[in-house]
Design a protein around this motif. Structure first.
Motif, mmCIF file in Angstrom:
data_model
loop_
_atom_site.group_PDB
_atom_site.id
_atom_site.type_symbol
_atom_site.label_atom_id
_atom_site.label_comp_id
_atom_site.label_asym_id
_atom_site.label_seq_id
_atom_site.Cartn_x
_atom_site.Cartn_y
_atom_site.Cartn_z
ATOM 1 N N ILE A 198 0.820 -1.208 0.000
ATOM 2 C CA ILE A 198 0.000 0.000 0.000
ATOM 3 C C ILE A 198 0.861 1.269 0.000
ATOM 4 O O ILE A 198 0.368 2.372 0.269
ATOM 5 N N GLY A 199 2.152 1.105 -0.303
ATOM 6 C CA GLY A 199 3.007 2.270 -0.499
ATOM 7 C C GLY A 199 3.728 2.779 0.726
ATOM 8 O O GLY A 199 4.220 3.918 0.734
ATOM 9 N N TYR A 200 3.845 1.955 1.756
ATOM 10 C CA TYR A 200 4.511 2.358 2.992
ATOM 11 C C TYR A 200 5.647 1.402 3.309
ATOM 12 O O TYR A 200 5.697 0.288 2.781
ATOM 13 N N HIS A 201 6.545 1.818 4.200
ATOM 14 C CA HIS A 201 7.668 0.962 4.528
ATOM 15 C C HIS A 201 7.963 0.987 6.021
ATOM 16 O O HIS A 201 7.880 2.027 6.682
ATOM 17 N N ILE A 202 8.296 -0.182 6.548
ATOM 18 C CA ILE A 202 8.682 -0.333 7.948
ATOM 19 C C ILE A 202 10.072 0.247 8.147
ATOM 20 O O ILE A 202 10.985 -0.001 7.355
ATOM 21 N N VAL A 203 10.245 1.034 9.218
ATOM 22 C CA VAL A 203 11.564 1.565 9.536
ATOM 23 C C VAL A 203 11.971 1.085 10.926
ATOM 24 O O VAL A 203 11.139 0.966 11.828
ATOM 25 N N THR A 204 13.240 0.802 11.089
ATOM 26 C CA THR A 204 13.744 0.255 12.357
ATOM 27 C C THR A 204 14.474 1.351 13.119
ATOM 28 O O THR A 204 15.698 1.361 13.223
ATOM 29 N N THR A 205 13.695 2.298 13.625
ATOM 30 C CA THR A 205 14.225 3.359 14.469
ATOM 31 C C THR A 205 13.366 3.423 15.739
ATOM 32 O O THR A 205 12.358 2.730 15.851
ATOM 33 N N ARG A 206 13.767 4.267 16.672
ATOM 34 C CA ARG A 206 12.950 4.483 17.874
ATOM 35 C C ARG A 206 11.582 5.043 17.504
ATOM 36 O O ARG A 206 10.598 4.803 18.192
ATOM 37 N N GLY A 207 11.528 5.836 16.455
ATOM 38 C CA GLY A 207 10.253 6.386 16.007
ATOM 39 C C GLY A 207 9.613 7.316 17.024
ATOM 40 O O GLY A 207 8.447 7.171 17.383
ATOM 41 N N ASP A 208 10.375 8.300 17.487
ATOM 42 C CA ASP A 208 9.838 9.231 18.471
ATOM 43 C C ASP A 208 8.791 10.153 17.857
ATOM 44 O O ASP A 208 8.840 10.478 16.662
ATOM 45 N N SER A 209 7.868 10.590 18.684
ATOM 46 C CA SER A 209 6.830 11.518 18.259
ATOM 47 C C SER A 209 7.436 12.876 17.958
ATOM 48 O O SER A 209 8.439 13.284 18.563
ATOM 49 N N LEU A 210 6.819 13.609 17.045
ATOM 50 C CA LEU A 210 7.236 14.969 16.732
ATOM 51 C C LEU A 210 6.621 15.994 17.670
ATOM 52 O O LEU A 210 6.965 17.174 17.609
ATOM 53 N N VAL A 211 5.699 15.556 18.545
ATOM 54 C CA VAL A 211 5.121 16.462 19.533
ATOM 55 C C VAL A 211 6.222 16.883 20.505
ATOM 56 O O VAL A 211 6.987 16.052 21.004
ATOM 57 N N THR A 212 6.318 18.184 20.758
ATOM 58 C CA THR A 212 7.393 18.721 21.594
ATOM 59 C C THR A 212 6.831 19.453 22.809
ATOM 60 O O THR A 212 5.623 19.683 22.921
ATOM 61 N N ILE A 213 7.728 19.830 23.706
ATOM 62 C CA ILE A 213 7.335 20.634 24.867
ATOM 63 C C ILE A 213 6.705 21.948 24.413
ATOM 64 O O ILE A 213 5.730 22.432 24.986
ATOM 65 N N GLN A 214 7.250 22.515 23.339
ATOM 66 C CA GLN A 214 6.700 23.770 22.827
ATOM 67 C C GLN A 214 5.252 23.581 22.377
ATOM 68 O O GLN A 214 4.400 24.441 22.589
ATOM 69 N N ASP A 215 4.972 22.438 21.756
ATOM 70 C CA ASP A 215 3.600 22.158 21.343
ATOM 71 C C ASP A 215 2.678 22.119 22.547
ATOM 72 O O ASP A 215 1.562 22.628 22.515
ATOM 73 N N HIS A 216 3.135 21.515 23.637
ATOM 74 C CA HIS A 216 2.310 21.447 24.836
ATOM 75 C C HIS A 216 2.108 22.830 25.454
ATOM 76 O O HIS A 216 1.032 23.150 25.948
ATOM 77 N N ASN A 217 3.134 23.654 25.388
ATOM 78 C CA ASN A 217 3.014 24.977 25.976
ATOM 79 C C ASN A 217 2.033 25.868 25.230
ATOM 80 O O ASN A 217 1.515 26.837 25.766
ATOM 81 N N GLN A 218 1.756 25.507 23.971
ATOM 82 C CA GLN A 218 0.816 26.284 23.183
ATOM 83 C C GLN A 218 -0.629 25.915 23.493
ATOM 84 O O GLN A 218 -1.554 26.620 23.100
ATOM 85 N N GLU A 219 -0.819 24.799 24.184
ATOM 86 C CA GLU A 219 -2.171 24.363 24.483
ATOM 87 C C GLU A 219 -2.680 24.987 25.780
ATOM 88 O O GLU A 219 -1.915 25.469 26.600
ATOM 89 N N LEU A 220 -3.996 24.956 25.980
ATOM 90 C CA LEU A 220 -4.575 25.445 27.219
ATOM 91 C C LEU A 220 -4.174 24.538 28.371
ATOM 92 O O LEU A 220 -3.849 23.371 28.187
ATOM 93 N N ASN A 221 -4.206 25.089 29.556
ATOM 94 C CA ASN A 221 -3.914 24.300 30.743
ATOM 95 C C ASN A 221 -4.979 23.228 30.923
ATOM 96 O O ASN A 221 -6.158 23.530 31.056
ATOM 97 N N LEU A 222 -4.551 21.982 30.932
ATOM 98 C CA LEU A 222 -5.506 20.881 31.073
ATOM 99 C C LEU A 222 -6.345 20.999 32.330
ATOM 100 O O LEU A 222 -7.505 20.616 32.354
ATOM 101 N N LYS A 223 -5.766 21.515 33.380
ATOM 102 C CA LYS A 223 -6.473 21.546 34.655
ATOM 103 C C LYS A 223 -7.627 22.558 34.646
ATOM 104 O O LYS A 223 -8.431 22.590 35.549
ATOM 105 N N ASP A 224 -7.665 23.410 33.589
ATOM 106 C CA ASP A 224 -8.774 24.339 33.454
ATOM 107 C C ASP A 224 -9.842 23.830 32.503
ATOM 108 O O ASP A 224 -10.843 24.490 32.273
ATOM 109 N N PHE A 225 -9.624 22.631 31.927
ATOM 110 C CA PHE A 225 -10.559 22.105 30.947
ATOM 111 C C PHE A 225 -11.786 21.549 31.659
ATOM 112 O O PHE A 225 -11.678 20.776 32.592
ATOM 113 N N THR A 226 -12.974 21.969 31.226
ATOM 114 C CA THR A 226 -14.192 21.576 31.913
ATOM 115 C C THR A 226 -15.197 20.929 30.981
ATOM 116 O O THR A 226 -16.381 20.950 31.235
ATOM 117 N N GLY A 227 -14.715 20.357 29.845
ATOM 118 C CA GLY A 227 -15.651 19.636 28.989
ATOM 119 C C GLY A 227 -16.170 18.408 29.694
ATOM 120 O O GLY A 227 -15.495 17.797 30.510
#
Length: 366
Positions: A332-361
């Motif tokens: 289907i056009g994809y390939h397995i890679v043998t690396t740690r495969g870390d996420s691209l989500v960073t601390i900076q990404d988290h800092n851009q989000e609202l404080n979870l402790k204020d979430f009231t959904g």
């Protein structure tokens, strides 16, 4: 509904009313459009790589009695087992030879594995395989336990929130467990420094589009490094034995939505998807997923880690079937890679989000 998908891709945000409308208004043609956009976003961030994790199901003892789970403590028909440290290290060695550079220790909440024993095990794995990432998936712990495991060498932690809504959570779990407790564990994990994974069941008993909308709002705020979702599949020895399973169609649709909402997150195409459809693994990748978790556990134990009926654990679901899985991904056009495969989500990404402790959904404040 296309305009909502376009808005989601452009902004990463929808409100609760829009989520409900999109989920309820899905059609095969809309899903096709969604998956096309999800693949484009996935390729932008992760290319055509598929990351592999070696899953080691090291204990099927569990103190909890969740109504949907086949290894719940009240299920007397399960043949219980615990792997020894040597057996776990052997699983890692096998996986390392095959090219795995992430190991996932998954188990029930087993009191035999005390913090001290877990720390010894984590240290042994990281000493033997220092270039590998180690993920834990062992449930709810105290903050001090999470810190000990992280300080000892654990890199990632998977803890699916299962459902955000407190009333729905109570439908699926005994009174000793709560949605807020689960969410607080996720906050503690993030604050400790783990790469954190969460997620939910699709099609669980009592689930509504409103509940799924709350799950999406919660995950947007959490912004985890990984989100694992899969269809609810009943187990014959649970109170939900006669309930209908979640559908492939809705699970894939939610995967596509997650990719657009959280473009940098890691999304596994789960074993549960492969269990409900022979092509489920491939279909998950084509819906925007980029991770697969073949099973490294000893073959004689796999059938006893039965969270749901007919769980696939051999063939392309198994580490020894990696060549088959590689071929399937290439088809289907994809390939397995043998690396740690870390996420691209960073601390900076988290800092851009609202404080979870204020979430009231939902019904309860976080």
């Amino acid at each position: 509904m296309r305009e909502l998908i376009t808005k989601l891709e452009e902004t990463g945000n929808l409100n609760q009313t829009e989520w409900i409308a999109l989920i309820n208004g899905r059609t095969p043609k809309l899903a096709e459009f969604l998956f096309e956009r999800a693949r484009a976003v996935r390729h932008q961030y992760y290319g055509h790589d598929v990351y592999i994790r070696g899953l080691i199901e090291f204990t099927n003892y569990c103190r909890n009695d969740c109504y949907y789970c086949g290894i719940r403590c009240s299920n007397a028909s399960v043949a219980r087992y615990r792997l020894t440290e040597d057996e776990i290290l052997d699983c890692c060695q096998t996986g390392y030879r095959l090219g795995f550079r992430t190991f996932v220790l998954q188990g029930g909440e087993d009191a035999w594995f005390t913090d001290k024993r877990m720390a010894v095990l984590i240290r042994a794995i990281k000493t033997r395989f220092p270039d590998c990432a180690l993920t834990l998936s062992i449930g709810e712990k105290f903050r001090e336990s999470y810190k000990l495991f992280h300080d000892t060498g654990a890199d990632r932690y998977l803890l699916r929130h299962e459902t955000y809504n407190a009333n729905h959570y109570r439908m699926l779990h005994p009174a000793s467990l709560s949605a807020i407790r689960r969410q607080k564990c996720l906050f503690a994990l993030q604050e400790t420094g783990y790469q954190v994974g969460s997620g939910f069941m699709v099609g669980s008993p009592g689930q509504t589009a409103e509940y799924l909308a709350e799950d999406m709002l919660f995950l947007k705020q959490l912004n985890p490094h990984m989100v694992g979702i899969g269809p609810f599949i009943p187990h014959h020895a649970t109170p939900f034995a006669m309930e209908k399973a979640g559908t492939l169609e809705l699970t894939l649709f939610m995967l596509g939505l997650l990719r657009l909402m959280l473009p940098k997150t890691l999304l596994p195409s789960t074993t549960a998807l492969a269990t409900i459809h022979p092509e489920g693994r491939k279909m998950g990748i084509l819906a925007g997923a980029n991770v697969v978790m073949p099973n490294l556990s000893p073959q004689e134990n796999r059938k006893n880690y039965s969270l749901y009926d007919n769980k696939r654990c051999m063939g392309d679901e198994a580490a020894e079937g990696l060549a088959i899985l590689t071929q399937e991904m290439e088809e289907i056009g994809y390939h397995i890679v043998t690396t740690r495969g870390d996420s691209l989500v960073t601390i900076q990404d988290h800092n851009q989000e609202l404080n979870l402790k204020d979430f009231t959904g939902g019904n309860e404040n976080v």
